[in-house]
Write a protein that holds these residues in place. Structure first.
Motif, PDB file in Angstrom:
ATOM      1  N   TRP A 318       0.817  -1.207   0.000  1.00  0.00           N
ATOM      2  CA  TRP A 318       0.000   0.000   0.000  1.00  0.00           C
ATOM      3  C   TRP A 318       0.860   1.271   0.000  1.00  0.00           C
ATOM      4  CZ3 TRP A 318      -4.212   1.972  -1.516  1.00  0.00           C
ATOM      5  CH2 TRP A 318      -4.733   3.158  -0.969  1.00  0.00           C
ATOM      6  N   PRO A 319       1.938   1.364   0.800  1.00  0.00           N
ATOM      7  CA  PRO A 319       2.809   2.542   0.682  1.00  0.00           C
ATOM      8  C   PRO A 319       3.419   2.682  -0.709  1.00  0.00           C
ATOM      9  CG  PRO A 319       3.246   1.410   2.746  1.00  0.00           C
ATOM     10  CD  PRO A 319       2.339   0.520   1.962  1.00  0.00           C
ATOM     11  N   GLY A 320       3.793   1.566  -1.330  1.00  0.00           N
ATOM     12  CA  GLY A 320       4.320   1.635  -2.688  1.00  0.00           C
ATOM     13  C   GLY A 320       3.303   2.181  -3.667  1.00  0.00           C
ATOM     14  N   ALA A 321       2.054   1.764  -3.522  1.00  0.00           N
ATOM     15  CA  ALA A 321       0.999   2.271  -4.399  1.00  0.00           C
ATOM     16  C   ALA A 321       0.793   3.773  -4.209  1.00  0.00           C
ATOM     17  CB  ALA A 321      -0.301   1.510  -4.140  1.00  0.00           C
ATOM     18  N   LEU A 322       0.886   4.235  -2.953  1.00  0.00           N
ATOM     19  CA  LEU A 322       0.729   5.667  -2.682  1.00  0.00           C
ATOM     20  C   LEU A 322       1.856   6.481  -3.322  1.00  0.00           C
ATOM     21  CD1 LEU A 322      -0.338   5.547   1.074  1.00  0.00           C
ATOM     22  CD2 LEU A 322      -1.766   6.305  -0.850  1.00  0.00           C
ATOM     23  N   VAL A 323       3.096   5.999  -3.200  1.00  0.00           N
ATOM     24  CA  VAL A 323       4.230   6.706  -3.812  1.00  0.00           C
ATOM     25  C   VAL A 323       4.085   6.729  -5.326  1.00  0.00           C
ATOM     26  CG1 VAL A 323       6.720   6.645  -4.184  1.00  0.00           C
ATOM     27  CG2 VAL A 323       5.788   6.214  -1.901  1.00  0.00           C
ATOM     28  N   ALA A 324       3.715   5.602  -5.914  1.00  0.00           N
ATOM     29  CA  ALA A 324       3.541   5.547  -7.367  1.00  0.00           C
ATOM     30  C   ALA A 324       2.445   6.496  -7.827  1.00  0.00           C
ATOM     31  CB  ALA A 324       3.220   4.117  -7.799  1.00  0.00           C
ATOM     32  N   ALA A 325       1.343   6.552  -7.085  1.00  0.00           N
ATOM     33  CA  ALA A 325       0.250   7.454  -7.451  1.00  0.00           C
ATOM     34  C   ALA A 325       0.711   8.908  -7.416  1.00  0.00           C
ATOM     35  CB  ALA A 325      -0.935   7.244  -6.514  1.00  0.00           C
ATOM     36  N   ALA A 326       1.527   9.252  -6.401  1.00  0.00           N
ATOM     37  CA  ALA A 326       2.020  10.628  -6.293  1.00  0.00           C
ATOM     38  C   ALA A 326       2.942  10.977  -7.459  1.00  0.00           C
ATOM     39  CB  ALA A 326       2.748  10.812  -4.963  1.00  0.00           C
ATOM     40  N   LEU A 327       3.884  10.094  -7.781  1.00  0.00           N
ATOM     41  CA  LEU A 327       4.801  10.368  -8.882  1.00  0.00           C
ATOM     42  C   LEU A 327       4.082  10.419 -10.220  1.00  0.00           C
ATOM     43  CD1 LEU A 327       7.850   8.135  -7.872  1.00  0.00           C
ATOM     44  CD2 LEU A 327       7.615  10.611  -7.638  1.00  0.00           C
ATOM     45  N   LEU A 328       3.118   9.529 -10.401  1.00  0.00           N
ATOM     46  CA  LEU A 328       2.325   9.577 -11.633  1.00  0.00           C
ATOM     47  C   LEU A 328       1.569  10.895 -11.741  1.00  0.00           C
ATOM     48  CD1 LEU A 328       0.888   5.947 -11.861  1.00  0.00           C
ATOM     49  CD2 LEU A 328       2.273   7.099 -13.603  1.00  0.00           C
ATOM     50  N   GLY A 329       1.088  11.403 -10.614  1.00  0.00           N
ATOM     51  CA  GLY A 329       0.374  12.679 -10.635  1.00  0.00           C
ATOM     52  C   GLY A 329       1.264  13.815 -11.095  1.00  0.00           C
ATOM     53  N   VAL A 330       2.489  13.868 -10.596  1.00  0.00           N
ATOM     54  CA  VAL A 330       3.435  14.919 -11.007  1.00  0.00           C
ATOM     55  C   VAL A 330       3.737  14.801 -12.496  1.00  0.00           C
ATOM     56  CG1 VAL A 330       5.764  15.826 -10.713  1.00  0.00           C
ATOM     57  CG2 VAL A 330       4.443  15.105  -8.709  1.00  0.00           C
ATOM     58  N   GLY A 331       4.087  13.597 -12.935  1.00  0.00           N
ATOM     59  CA  GLY A 331       4.449  13.417 -14.339  1.00  0.00           C
ATOM     60  C   GLY A 331       3.289  13.655 -15.276  1.00  0.00           C
ATOM     61  N   PHE A 332       2.129  13.098 -14.950  1.00  0.00           N
ATOM     62  CA  PHE A 332       0.996  13.238 -15.855  1.00  0.00           C
ATOM     63  C   PHE A 332       0.458  14.662 -15.854  1.00  0.00           C
ATOM     64  CE2 PHE A 332      -3.292  12.167 -17.548  1.00  0.00           C
ATOM     65  CZ  PHE A 332      -2.857  11.500 -18.682  1.00  0.00           C
ATOM     66  N   GLY A 333       0.641  15.385 -14.751  1.00  0.00           N
ATOM     67  CA  GLY A 333       0.219  16.778 -14.729  1.00  0.00           C
ATOM     68  C   GLY A 333       0.969  17.610 -15.748  1.00  0.00           C
ATOM     69  N   VAL A 334       2.282  17.503 -15.744  1.00  0.00           N
ATOM     70  CA  VAL A 334       3.087  18.256 -16.717  1.00  0.00           C
ATOM     71  C   VAL A 334       2.794  17.773 -18.135  1.00  0.00           C
ATOM     72  CG1 VAL A 334       5.444  18.820 -17.446  1.00  0.00           C
ATOM     73  CG2 VAL A 334       4.875  18.711 -15.010  1.00  0.00           C
ATOM     74  N   PHE A 335       2.731  16.473 -18.316  1.00  0.00           N
ATOM     75  CA  PHE A 335       2.459  15.921 -19.642  1.00  0.00           C
ATOM     76  C   PHE A 335       1.128  16.410 -20.194  1.00  0.00           C
ATOM     77  CE2 PHE A 335       0.302  12.640 -22.148  1.00  0.00           C
ATOM     78  CZ  PHE A 335       1.157  12.558 -23.238  1.00  0.00           C
ATOM     79  N   THR A 336       0.093  16.413 -19.365  1.00  0.00           N
ATOM     80  CA  THR A 336      -1.253  16.758 -19.832  1.00  0.00           C
ATOM     81  C   THR A 336      -1.297  18.147 -20.435  1.00  0.00           C
ATOM     82  OG1 THR A 336      -2.312  15.289 -18.218  1.00  0.00           O
ATOM     83  CG2 THR A 336      -3.644  17.086 -19.096  1.00  0.00           C
ATOM     84  N   SER A 337      -0.768  19.128 -19.743  1.00  0.00           N
ATOM     85  CA  SER A 337      -0.866  20.509 -20.229  1.00  0.00           C
ATOM     86  C   SER A 337       0.076  20.770 -21.393  1.00  0.00           C
ATOM     87  CB  SER A 337      -0.584  21.491 -19.094  1.00  0.00           C
ATOM     88  OG  SER A 337       0.700  21.265 -18.540  1.00  0.00           O
ATOM     89  N   VAL A 338       1.320  20.335 -21.277  1.00  0.00           N
ATOM     90  CA  VAL A 338       2.312  20.693 -22.292  1.00  0.00           C
ATOM     91  C   VAL A 338       2.101  19.893 -23.566  1.00  0.00           C
ATOM     92  CG1 VAL A 338       4.763  20.886 -22.797  1.00  0.00           C
ATOM     93  CG2 VAL A 338       3.931  21.335 -20.486  1.00  0.00           C
ATOM     94  N   ASP A 339       1.747  18.618 -23.454  1.00  0.00           N
ATOM     95  CA  ASP A 339       1.503  17.839 -24.661  1.00  0.00           C
ATOM     96  C   ASP A 339       0.291  18.360 -25.414  1.00  0.00           C
ATOM     97  OD1 ASP A 339       2.273  15.387 -26.256  1.00  0.00           O
ATOM     98  OD2 ASP A 339       0.179  14.918 -25.834  1.00  0.00           O
ATOM     99  N   PHE A 340      -0.721  18.846 -24.702  1.00  0.00           N
ATOM    100  CA  PHE A 340      -1.875  19.428 -25.387  1.00  0.00           C
ATOM    101  C   PHE A 340      -1.458  20.658 -26.193  1.00  0.00           C
ATOM    102  CE2 PHE A 340      -5.486  22.274 -25.750  1.00  0.00           C
ATOM    103  CZ  PHE A 340      -6.477  21.433 -26.224  1.00  0.00           C
ATOM    104  N   ALA A 341      -0.639  21.512 -25.590  1.00  0.00           N
ATOM    105  CA  ALA A 341      -0.156  22.685 -26.312  1.00  0.00           C
ATOM    106  C   ALA A 341       0.692  22.280 -27.512  1.00  0.00           C
ATOM    107  CB  ALA A 341       0.653  23.579 -25.374  1.00  0.00           C
ATOM    108  N   LEU A 342       1.531  21.254 -27.335  1.00  0.00           N
ATOM    109  CA  LEU A 342       2.354  20.765 -28.441  1.00  0.00           C
ATOM    110  C   LEU A 342       1.478  20.287 -29.587  1.00  0.00           C
ATOM    111  CD1 LEU A 342       5.498  18.533 -28.097  1.00  0.00           C
ATOM    112  CD2 LEU A 342       3.763  17.981 -29.778  1.00  0.00           C
ATOM    113  N   MET A 343       0.426  19.542 -29.264  1.00  0.00           N
ATOM    114  CA  MET A 343      -0.480  19.048 -30.296  1.00  0.00           C
ATOM    115  C   MET A 343      -1.156  20.198 -31.048  1.00  0.00           C
ATOM    116  SD  MET A 343      -0.489  15.784 -30.490  1.00  0.00           S
ATOM    117  CE  MET A 343       0.013  14.336 -29.571  1.00  0.00           C
ATOM    118  N   ALA A 344      -1.624  21.196 -30.308  1.00  0.00           N
ATOM    119  CA  ALA A 344      -2.266  22.334 -30.955  1.00  0.00           C
ATOM    120  C   ALA A 344      -1.304  23.081 -31.867  1.00  0.00           C
ATOM    121  CB  ALA A 344      -2.842  23.282 -29.905  1.00  0.00           C
ATOM    122  N   ASP A 345      -0.014  23.051 -31.532  1.00  0.00           N
ATOM    123  CA  ASP A 345       0.991  23.751 -32.330  1.00  0.00           C
ATOM    124  C   ASP A 345       1.348  23.023 -33.618  1.00  0.00           C
ATOM    125  OD1 ASP A 345       1.092  25.723 -30.424  1.00  0.00           O
ATOM    126  OD2 ASP A 345       2.950  25.027 -29.495  1.00  0.00           O
TER     127      ASP A 345
END
Length: 410
Positions: A318-345
């Motif tokens: 369960w602690p491993g799942a919590l850490v993975a969820a947190a890291l995925l949140g950081v990575g996917f947050g940046v990816f979501t916004s910047v990749d969308f802008a890249l696609m629009a460009d």
């Protein structure tokens, strides 16, 4: 500004907020079922001799196949829509009404066939709303602001997923969960419909109604538009890895980690992921706008997501799942916004932004078709959850590295 002109004026905050809220309607309608409700129904409705994993894989896979076709088609139809309400708003409304009807069908499903019918209707209709919402960004938002607007759409996605998961968990049963998601979706589009400015397309600018030309338009030759092709492949691979990792999350928590209340575990992990995503999605988009660069943000976000997914293979606690969820949140947050802008460009032309973004969004829906086909044999025959999460990490990492092949965007 004409409907086909390249936007130059910054959009106001109220427009961005209403657009983001409309986008959240789609994510609530999708992820309340995907995260909780469909899995619970798969347990209850699986016919004798069927595994719950197989039922869930068939229902989500067929629904994703519908989404695969629906998004670019509705994007193309919105490009051609001549209405005094604009090109996009009519499809925003039609989509949530149809999506609400599909969720109502799911709420009363008593067999797998009805369950699949309802989910296909939800995927079909909500893709009309989604296609119209994302196409509004290149319609209205100048290049220098697309990262930040993409960030707020990422906020909407995250809050929609968290809200959908929360409604599905606390509403008081499967039926109530579906109806709660439907009610949210219908209400959330009202501000955009009332406040969002949508420049009508002049009748003279509408493309000819020729079926052959309409169908041929869905092929964008990657040799003529290589940046579009590489950007599409990057998004597809990162989303495929993410979809593989998330598909059996509820079953992973119950069967591998032994949680007594796996639904609550899904909600906690989704909330942790969402908080970290919210902390980075707008910041990443704004930072990308100010730096005038997209690729480094997408690359390192993907690398972080791959590391987080790989953790689930070797640290199944369960602690491993919590850490993975947190890291995925950081990575996917940046990816979501910047990749969308890249696609629009990298869109090829202004006249068919909706259709082109619909083709890009196949990179969101095709992974939902492919993920069950990849994940089911990995879990049941080829090593179980460690193999599943290592495969997901490798796919995400490949997508992150391929962003370097894009040449026209820094």
């Amino acid at each position: 500004m004409g409907a086909l002109a390249e936007p130059v004026d910054r959009v106001p905050a109220r427009w961005t907020a209403s657009l983001a809220l409309a986008g959240s309607a789609v994510w609530v309608g999708w992820y309340g079922p995907i995260q909780v409700l469909l899995a619970l129904q798969a347990v209850d409705l699986a016919p004798p001799g069927w595994r719950k994993e197989s039922v869930l894989a068939w229902v989500t896979g067929v629904g994703a196949a519908v989404s695969l076709v629906a998004n670019p088609v509705f994007g193309a139809l919105s490009d051609r829509t001549v209405s005094r309400f604009g090109r996009r708003r009519p499809w925003v409304v039609a989509g949530v009404v149809g999506g609400g009807a599909g969720l109502a069908v799911l709420s009363g499903a008593r067999d797998v066939g009805t369950m699949m019918l309802g989910w296909c209707l939800v995927q079909l209709a909500l893709n009309a709303t989604f296609a119209a919402v994302v196409a509004a960004v290149p319609d209205r938002v100048p290049t220098r602001q697309r990262g930040s607007v993409g960030g707020w759409l990422g906020v909407a996605q995250t809050l929609g997923i968290v809200c959908g998961t929360g409604l599905a968990t606390v509403a008081g049963g499967v039926t109530a969960g579906y109806l709660a998601c439907a009610g949210f979706a219908l209400l959330a589009v009202v501000p955009y419909v009332l406040l969002g400015r949508d420049t009508p397309l002049p009748r003279a600018a509408r493309p000819p109604r020729r079926a052959g030309e309409f169908l041929r338009g869905f092929w964008i030759d990657p040799r003529r538009h290589p940046d579009f092709g590489w950007a599409w492949l990057t998004r597809f691979l990162i989303n495929l890895g993410n979809a593989i990792a998330l598909l059996y999350l509820l079953f992973f928590l119950r069967d591998a980690l032994g949680l007594a209340e796996p639904e609550e575990g899904v909600l906690v992990l989704t909330a942790v992921n969402g908080v970290l995503l919210l902390a980075t999605v707008v910041v990443g988009g704004v930072w990308s706008d100010r730096a005038g660069r997209r690729k480094p943000f997408v690359r390192w976000a993907g690398v972080l997501m791959a590391v987080a997914t790989a953790l689930l293979a070797g640290w199944q606690t369960w602690p491993g799942a919590l850490v993975a969820a947190a890291l995925l949140g950081v990575g996917f947050g940046v990816f979501t916004s910047v990749d969308f802008a890249l696609m629009a460009d990298v869109l090829p032309a202004a006249a068919h932004r909706g259709k082109d973004l619909g083709i890009i969004n196949i990179a969101n829906s095709l992974p939902q078709v492919a993920a069950p086909a990849v994940a089911a044999p990995l879990v049941t025959h080829l090593g179980g959850y460690p193999t599943l999460y290592l495969t997901a990490a490798a796919v995400v990492l490949l997508g992150a590295l391929l962003v370097e092949r894009i040449r026209g965007v820094d």
